[in-house]
Design an enzyme around this catalytic site. Structure first.
Site, PDB file in Angstrom:
ATOM      1  N   HIS A 103      26.058  55.634  17.233  1.00 22.99           N
ATOM      2  CA  HIS A 103      26.479  54.482  18.437  1.00 22.99           C
ATOM      3  C   HIS A 103      27.233  53.922  18.196  1.00 22.99           C
ATOM      4  O   HIS A 103      28.463  53.942  17.159  1.00 22.99           O
ATOM      5  CB  HIS A 103      24.951  53.448  17.617  1.00 22.99           C
ATOM      6  N   GLU A 201      21.771  42.297  26.579  1.00 30.66           N
ATOM      7  CA  GLU A 201      22.371  41.563  27.708  1.00 30.66           C
ATOM      8  C   GLU A 201      22.042  39.664  27.621  1.00 30.66           C
ATOM      9  O   GLU A 201      21.132  39.857  27.825  1.00 30.66           O
ATOM     10  CB  GLU A 201      22.500  42.059  28.608  1.00 30.66           C
TER      11      GLU A 201
HETATM   12  I1  8IG Z   1      15.742  50.759  23.999  1.00 29.64           I
HETATM   13  O1  8IG Z   1      17.455  45.810  27.380  1.00 29.64           O
HETATM   14  C1  8IG Z   1      16.880  49.553  25.185  1.00 29.64           C
HETATM   15  N1  8IG Z   1      18.516  50.122  25.281  1.00 29.64           N
HETATM   16  N2  8IG Z   1      22.066  47.706  26.666  1.00 29.64           N
HETATM   17  N3  8IG Z   1      20.107  46.657  27.285  1.00 29.64           N
HETATM   18  C2  8IG Z   1      20.407  47.768  26.674  1.00 29.64           C
HETATM   19  N4  8IG Z   1      20.641  48.532  25.920  1.00 29.64           N
HETATM   20  C3  8IG Z   1      19.016  48.552  25.698  1.00 29.64           C
HETATM   21  C4  8IG Z   1      18.270  47.781  26.581  1.00 29.64           C
HETATM   22  C5  8IG Z   1      18.324  46.803  27.072  1.00 29.64           C
HETATM   23  N5  8IG Z   1      17.131  48.650  26.131  1.00 29.64           N
END
Ligand code: 8IG
Length: 285
Positions: A103, A201
């Site tokens: 990641h 976020e």
């Molecule tokens: I699973 O709500 C997952 N991955 N940025 N925002 C972001 N990445 C995510 C989210 C989310 N849910």
């Protein structure tokens, strides 16, 4: 040799190995550990998708990601940290299932994100199916699977370094999207915005993403797709909505809810992939 060799994919790491050199080393280890010389397709399994490998066909070698140079340690619950060589039911084609992504938020290193993809390309895969879990900007309930049609890269990063002016016009191959939609006509198409993470976020950021044209938000797929395209692969991507994006529902977001949605949908996703993957192989071979 210069430190940055555009044709070779970027700056060397601390071991003096270029990203392409590291990918070649990883592909060599992969080939040795799995006994498969050449893969037809690579499938990256994201949050919620990890139950899928076994239903694709006959699982051969299962390799711990830590045995392959360049894979950072799996630090997210819900990610398996494995690579699986799977002989697809029917065609017998060799598929590489990568249940161990690097990641961007782990090390802020886009080259590390690209490593599994570049390795798969060097191991012969000319097609990659990327999967992920995402938050829905749109009013799509958890459990919704969407076909990613385009992305907005909000990480301010790139896996590419130097003068690699890669065309992303048809990044999420229209040809492959049609193959998937032909099998599952009800799946919505989505624009995926990648945020850098690991924090979710703010509601204001989600309103901004909606204004920009995002349907889903996540933390993985845009950088991987760029790396795949630059490596000459044809790209398809599917996203599982695991939560409403911040501020679009009454509650907050927890990683537990993300894991639950994945666990709930695991079997359905596995069945879906068992149909999609052979169709992608047939279309790209
Ligand atoms: I699973 O709500 C997952 N991955 N940025 N925002 C972001 N990445 C995510 C989210 C989310 N849910």
């Amino acid at each position: 040799m210069s430190q940055v060799d555009p044709g070779q994919g970027g700056a060397n790491n601390s071991d003096g190995l270029s990203p392409q050199g590291l990918a070649a080393q990883a592909a060599e280890a992969l080939t040795r550990l799995t006994g498969v010389d050449r893969y037809e397709i690579a499938i990256v399994l994201g949050s919620g998708w990890s139950a899928a490998a076994e239903q694709l066909g006959t699982v051969g070698a299962v390799v711990d990601a830590s045995e392959i140079p360049g894979f950072t340690q799996a630090d997210v619950p819900g990610h398996r940290g494995q690579l699986l060589a799977v002989k697809l039911a029917g065609s017998g084609a060799d598929a590489l299932v990568i249940a161990a992504r690097n990641h961007y938020y782990s090390q802020r290193d886009a080259a590390a994100v690209a490593l599994p993809i570049r390795m798969a390309a060097k191991a012969g895969a000319h097609c990659v199916l990327l999967t992920n879990g995402s938050g829905a900007v749109r009013p799509w309930p958890p459990g919704t699977v969407a076909i990613i049609e385009d992305h907005i890269n909000l990480t301010a990063a790139s896996p590419l370094v130097g003068s690699q002016f890669v065309d992303l016009t048809d990044l999420y191959s229209q040809r492959l999207r049609r193959v998937i939609a032909g099998l599952f006509p009800d799946l919505p198409c989505a624009v995926y915005a990648q945020f850098p993470g690991p924090q979710y976020e703010t509601p204001a950021e989600i309103r901004a993403a909606a204004t920009l044209g995002a349907d889903l938000v996540g933390m993985s797929t845009a950088l991987e797709a760029i790396a795949a395209r630059a490596a000459g692969m044809e790209v398809a991507a599917l996203s599982l909505v695991t939560n409403p994006a911040a501020g679009t529902s009454a509650g907050g977001i927890s990683h537990a809810e993300v894991l639950e949605a994945g666990a709930r949908e695991g079997n359905r996703l596995a069945r879906l992939l068992a149909e999609v993957v052979p169709a992608l192989v047939a279309a790209t071979c």
